[in-house]
Design an enzyme around this catalytic site. Sequence first.
Site, PDB file in Angstrom:
ATOM      1  N   GLU A  27       8.566  98.548  -0.886  1.00 57.10           N
ATOM      2  CA  GLU A  27       7.922  97.257  -1.228  1.00 57.10           C
ATOM      3  C   GLU A  27       6.404  97.372  -1.323  1.00 57.10           C
ATOM      4  O   GLU A  27       5.811  98.375  -0.905  1.00 57.10           O
ATOM      5  CB  GLU A  27       8.298  96.179  -0.204  1.00 57.10           C
ATOM      6  CG  GLU A  27       7.827  96.500   1.201  1.00 57.10           C
ATOM      7  CD  GLU A  27       7.550  95.256   2.047  1.00 57.10           C
ATOM      8  OE1 GLU A  27       6.826  94.364   1.580  1.00 57.10           O
ATOM      9  OE2 GLU A  27       8.061  95.201   3.183  1.00 57.10           O
ATOM     10  N   LYS A 162       9.391  92.276  13.917  1.00 60.15           N
ATOM     11  CA  LYS A 162       8.355  92.091  14.948  1.00 60.15           C
ATOM     12  C   LYS A 162       8.676  90.854  15.763  1.00 60.15           C
ATOM     13  O   LYS A 162       9.197  89.872  15.233  1.00 60.15           O
ATOM     14  CB  LYS A 162       7.003  91.880  14.277  1.00 60.15           C
ATOM     15  CG  LYS A 162       6.396  93.140  13.724  1.00 60.15           C
ATOM     16  CD  LYS A 162       4.888  92.994  13.607  1.00 60.15           C
ATOM     17  CE  LYS A 162       4.263  94.251  13.046  1.00 60.15           C
ATOM     18  NZ  LYS A 162       4.199  94.252  11.584  1.00 60.15           N
TER      19      LYS A 162
END
Length: 308
Positions: A27, A162
């Site tokens: 990406e 995260k």
Amino acid sequence: MTLATHLDIHPEVATALAANRPVVALESTIISHGMPYPQNVETALKVEAEVRAHGAVPATIAIIKGRLKAGLTPEDIEHLGKSGRDVVKVSRRDIPFIVAAGKTGATTVASTMIVAHMAGIRVFATGGIGGVHRGAERSFDVSADLQELAQTPVTVVCAGAKSILDLGLTLEYLETHGVPVIGYRTDQLPAFFTRDSAFGVDYRLDEAADIAAAMKAKQDLQLKGGMVVANPIPEAFAMPRDKIDAAIEQALAEAVEQKIGGKESTPFLLARVCELTGGNSLAANIQLVLNNARLASAIAARYCELAA
Ligand code: PSU
Ligand code: MN
């Protein structure tokens, strides 16, 4: 009007796909919005090299001057990294506008999956996926990455998510939408900088071939959507949980204070956590992406063998 009207598959990528050789999508939001310059450019090029060193062809995905690209030039990568947050962050909803206006955009996990699928790429390596944000019961902030995983057949290799996110709610959302979370050689969901979290995974698979076999079964059964492969950060680069947690708490508090919301939320939190934890977290981030590139290359290779 067809897909080909808007999509450019890099010749090396097209050749590999036509010959059933492994290709790994990468990406570009991680380049423009996920890391500072110049480490973002260095990392993007290193990740491509790592994919090659492990027998696959890298296809970094972005929108360049209105063209969907599966495979970038080093100049494209330099431009995306140097422009940083001046480049539009493009998720599913943004694609048509950036294409129609002939603009350049960095693709998130969601939009990278879309372009990878258009190009015929099955495996994608990144750092962390988006998810359900903490406080989502009020903000409704749920990344479009999750809905994309529910509908687009691409396997996303990441280091978990995260803990700027609510990991428990993220898993619940994925379960509701039929997206499996596979732990690679682990029973626990890794939390990006740390190898574990308070949460388990749905399936533990210890070999790339087993992951490829599950992908093939899903494909044969025509079950829509992708898979998440959660690959823990290598032990040597994992970070102390208390340090990371403190930085995340502070970043979240600042986001509330500064009324950061919508698509700015994730880039803001990522940048603040990076600043607050200093160079260590950036080094860890780079290493876990390289680690994911290696595993994705192996999965792509095993999948090609099954599809042969
Ligand atoms: N998490 C990270 N690094 C990232 C991102 C997420 O640890 O670079 C990026 C990815 O591109 C992901 C996007 O798809 O943020 C999610 O943004 P949002 O939450 O706005 O959907
Ligand atoms: Mn969001």
